[in-house]
Design a protein around this motif. Sequence first.
Motif, PDB file in Angstrom:
ATOM      1  N   MET A  57     -47.243  47.063 -10.229  1.00 56.76           N
ATOM      2  CA  MET A  57     -46.022  47.315  -9.472  1.00 56.76           C
ATOM      3  C   MET A  57     -45.064  46.149  -9.653  1.00 56.76           C
ATOM      4  SD  MET A  57     -45.679  49.020  -5.727  1.00 56.76           S
ATOM      5  CE  MET A  57     -46.586  47.837  -4.789  1.00 56.76           C
ATOM      6  N   ARG A  58     -43.769  46.468  -9.664  1.00 54.64           N
ATOM      7  CA  ARG A  58     -42.719  45.452  -9.806  1.00 54.64           C
ATOM      8  C   ARG A  58     -41.846  45.504  -8.554  1.00 54.64           C
ATOM      9  NH1 ARG A  58     -41.598  44.199 -15.336  1.00 54.64           N
ATOM     10  NH2 ARG A  58     -39.345  44.420 -15.129  1.00 54.64           N
ATOM     11  N   ILE A  59     -41.842  44.408  -7.799  1.00 52.19           N
ATOM     12  CA  ILE A  59     -41.124  44.390  -6.521  1.00 52.19           C
ATOM     13  C   ILE A  59     -40.033  43.327  -6.539  1.00 52.19           C
ATOM     14  CG2 ILE A  59     -41.332  44.017  -4.029  1.00 52.19           C
ATOM     15  CD1 ILE A  59     -44.213  44.958  -4.216  1.00 52.19           C
ATOM     16  N   GLY A  60     -38.822  43.741  -6.170  1.00 52.35           N
ATOM     17  CA  GLY A  60     -37.702  42.809  -6.028  1.00 52.35           C
ATOM     18  C   GLY A  60     -37.666  42.267  -4.613  1.00 52.35           C
ATOM     19  N   ILE A  61     -37.348  40.993  -4.478  1.00 51.25           N
ATOM     20  CA  ILE A  61     -37.278  40.362  -3.148  1.00 51.25           C
ATOM     21  C   ILE A  61     -35.856  39.912  -2.890  1.00 51.25           C
ATOM     22  CG2 ILE A  61     -38.225  38.567  -1.642  1.00 51.25           C
ATOM     23  CD1 ILE A  61     -40.391  40.404  -2.849  1.00 51.25           C
ATOM     24  N   MET A  62     -35.280  40.411  -1.801  1.00 53.88           N
ATOM     25  CA  MET A  62     -33.963  39.945  -1.360  1.00 53.88           C
ATOM     26  C   MET A  62     -34.187  39.159  -0.075  1.00 53.88           C
ATOM     27  SD  MET A  62     -30.987  40.825  -2.952  1.00 53.88           S
ATOM     28  CE  MET A  62     -29.732  41.097  -1.713  1.00 53.88           C
ATOM     29  N   GLY A  63     -34.093  37.847  -0.168  1.00 55.56           N
ATOM     30  CA  GLY A  63     -34.213  37.028   1.031  1.00 55.56           C
ATOM     31  C   GLY A  63     -32.830  36.574   1.464  1.00 55.56           C
ATOM     32  N   THR A 103     -39.886  29.627   0.640  1.00 54.41           N
ATOM     33  CA  THR A 103     -40.034  30.773  -0.259  1.00 54.41           C
ATOM     34  C   THR A 103     -41.438  30.862  -0.841  1.00 54.41           C
ATOM     35  OG1 THR A 103     -37.680  30.630  -0.774  1.00 54.41           O
ATOM     36  CG2 THR A 103     -39.034  31.912  -2.281  1.00 54.41           C
ATOM     37  N   LEU A 104     -42.032  29.725  -1.177  1.00 53.48           N
ATOM     38  CA  LEU A 104     -43.376  29.739  -1.768  1.00 53.48           C
ATOM     39  C   LEU A 104     -44.392  30.358  -0.808  1.00 53.48           C
ATOM     40  CD1 LEU A 104     -45.261  28.989  -4.112  1.00 53.48           C
ATOM     41  CD2 LEU A 104     -45.592  26.765  -3.029  1.00 53.48           C
ATOM     42  N   ASP A 105     -44.304  30.020   0.475  1.00 56.30           N
ATOM     43  CA  ASP A 105     -45.222  30.599   1.471  1.00 56.30           C
ATOM     44  C   ASP A 105     -45.078  32.126   1.507  1.00 56.30           C
ATOM     45  OD1 ASP A 105     -45.974  28.017   2.115  1.00 56.30           O
ATOM     46  OD2 ASP A 105     -44.573  27.866   3.795  1.00 56.30           O
ATOM     47  N   THR A 106     -43.826  32.576   1.458  1.00 54.60           N
ATOM     48  CA  THR A 106     -43.558  34.013   1.488  1.00 54.60           C
ATOM     49  C   THR A 106     -44.128  34.698   0.256  1.00 54.60           C
ATOM     50  OG1 THR A 106     -41.540  33.643   2.771  1.00 54.60           O
ATOM     51  CG2 THR A 106     -41.714  35.753   1.631  1.00 54.60           C
ATOM     52  N   MET A 107     -43.924  34.103  -0.916  1.00 56.65           N
ATOM     53  CA  MET A 107     -44.429  34.698  -2.163  1.00 56.65           C
ATOM     54  C   MET A 107     -45.966  34.744  -2.190  1.00 56.65           C
ATOM     55  SD  MET A 107     -41.712  35.637  -3.654  1.00 56.65           S
ATOM     56  CE  MET A 107     -40.613  35.624  -2.270  1.00 56.65           C
ATOM     57  N   ASN A 108     -46.599  33.677  -1.676  1.00 54.29           N
ATOM     58  CA  ASN A 108     -48.069  33.657  -1.600  1.00 54.29           C
ATOM     59  C   ASN A 108     -48.580  34.766  -0.688  1.00 54.29           C
ATOM     60  OD1 ASN A 108     -48.421  31.526  -3.368  1.00 54.29           O
ATOM     61  ND2 ASN A 108     -48.393  29.961  -1.764  1.00 54.29           N
ATOM     62  N   LEU A 164     -43.575  27.539  -7.693  1.00 55.68           N
ATOM     63  CA  LEU A 164     -42.889  28.780  -7.340  1.00 55.68           C
ATOM     64  C   LEU A 164     -42.421  29.537  -8.585  1.00 55.68           C
ATOM     65  CD1 LEU A 164     -41.649  30.562  -5.084  1.00 55.68           C
ATOM     66  CD2 LEU A 164     -39.654  29.062  -5.126  1.00 55.68           C
ATOM     67  N   VAL A 165     -41.725  28.834  -9.475  1.00 57.46           N
ATOM     68  CA  VAL A 165     -41.157  29.481 -10.666  1.00 57.46           C
ATOM     69  C   VAL A 165     -42.249  29.886 -11.666  1.00 57.46           C
ATOM     70  CG1 VAL A 165     -39.583  29.154 -12.633  1.00 57.46           C
ATOM     71  CG2 VAL A 165     -38.918  28.388 -10.360  1.00 57.46           C
ATOM     72  N   SER A 166     -43.384  29.216 -11.613  1.00 58.58           N
ATOM     73  CA  SER A 166     -44.463  29.581 -12.539  1.00 58.58           C
ATOM     74  C   SER A 166     -45.130  30.900 -12.139  1.00 58.58           C
ATOM     75  CB  SER A 166     -45.511  28.470 -12.610  1.00 58.58           C
ATOM     76  OG  SER A 166     -46.189  28.360 -11.380  1.00 58.58           O
ATOM     77  N   LYS A 167     -44.950  31.331 -10.883  1.00 57.73           N
ATOM     78  CA  LYS A 167     -45.631  32.554 -10.448  1.00 57.73           C
ATOM     79  C   LYS A 167     -44.679  33.707 -10.099  1.00 57.73           C
ATOM     80  CE  LYS A 167     -48.153  31.951  -6.868  1.00 57.73           C
ATOM     81  NZ  LYS A 167     -48.998  31.491  -5.784  1.00 57.73           N
ATOM     82  N   LYS A 187     -50.872  40.373  -0.196  1.00 59.97           N
ATOM     83  CA  LYS A 187     -50.694  41.732   0.312  1.00 59.97           C
ATOM     84  C   LYS A 187     -50.725  42.774  -0.805  1.00 59.97           C
ATOM     85  CE  LYS A 187     -47.542  44.684   2.893  1.00 59.97           C
ATOM     86  NZ  LYS A 187     -46.303  44.807   3.667  1.00 59.97           N
ATOM     87  N   PHE A 188     -50.006  42.514  -1.897  1.00 65.00           N
ATOM     88  CA  PHE A 188     -49.862  43.518  -2.959  1.00 65.00           C
ATOM     89  C   PHE A 188     -50.839  43.338  -4.121  1.00 65.00           C
ATOM     90  CE2 PHE A 188     -45.569  43.528  -0.993  1.00 65.00           C
ATOM     91  CZ  PHE A 188     -45.544  44.853  -0.592  1.00 65.00           C
ATOM     92  N   GLY A 189     -51.490  42.179  -4.204  1.00 69.87           N
ATOM     93  CA  GLY A 189     -52.439  41.933  -5.288  1.00 69.87           C
ATOM     94  C   GLY A 189     -51.805  41.155  -6.435  1.00 69.87           C
ATOM     95  N   ALA A 190     -52.648  40.471  -7.179  1.00 73.92           N
ATOM     96  CA  ALA A 190     -52.181  39.584  -8.257  1.00 73.92           C
ATOM     97  C   ALA A 190     -51.528  40.349  -9.408  1.00 73.92           C
ATOM     98  CB  ALA A 190     -53.345  38.753  -8.776  1.00 73.92           C
TER      99      ALA A 190
END
Length: 198
Positions: free
Chosen positions: A1-7, A84-89, A122-125, A94-97
Amino acid sequence: MRIGIMGGTFDPIHFGHLRMAETVREIFRLDKILFIPSARPPHKVEKNVTPELYRLMMTFLATQSNENFQVSPMEILREGLSYTLDTMNQLEKKFGADTELFFIIGADSMIDLPKWHKAQELVSKVHFIATTRPGVVVNLAEVKKFFGNAAKNIHQVEIAGLEISSTDIRERVKNSKSIKYLVPEVVEDYIVKEGLYK
């Protein structure tokens, strides 16, 4: 799955945010866009931001008519500053690696990315999509140089955006000027009902 994040603070959310999200979703073939209103953004600690629940409600109202848009209160529910890193982790758990995350950001804000909390990790993941308006050139060469190999996750896209600013909307409400066609009608009604920005 490809998810866009708008923060963002979404104070208030407006048609510029929505158009940007929909355009990026189409170009990058994302399965959905997740809007995440920030609770206590580290860079706005000293600024007067409208209470979280009002901003969350406006974001829900603005996105409900698009089946590809979802809203998450995760940052509002989490204690402490919103990194942002905490949110991405949290999203990765939640969605899987296998899920690819695409963080959507204005290209002018990308210039400061190297100063973000644990920026290299952050940018590496996570993929970063830097959006620019037609005719506006933002040179991200220095930013990409800073991130080295991880710079492959930084993308730039030109969007025929709408020149709308949350600051301007708040000022217009404060001065009893119309905000019609700047925000969805349901958001305008909510601002009036709750007496926001007066």
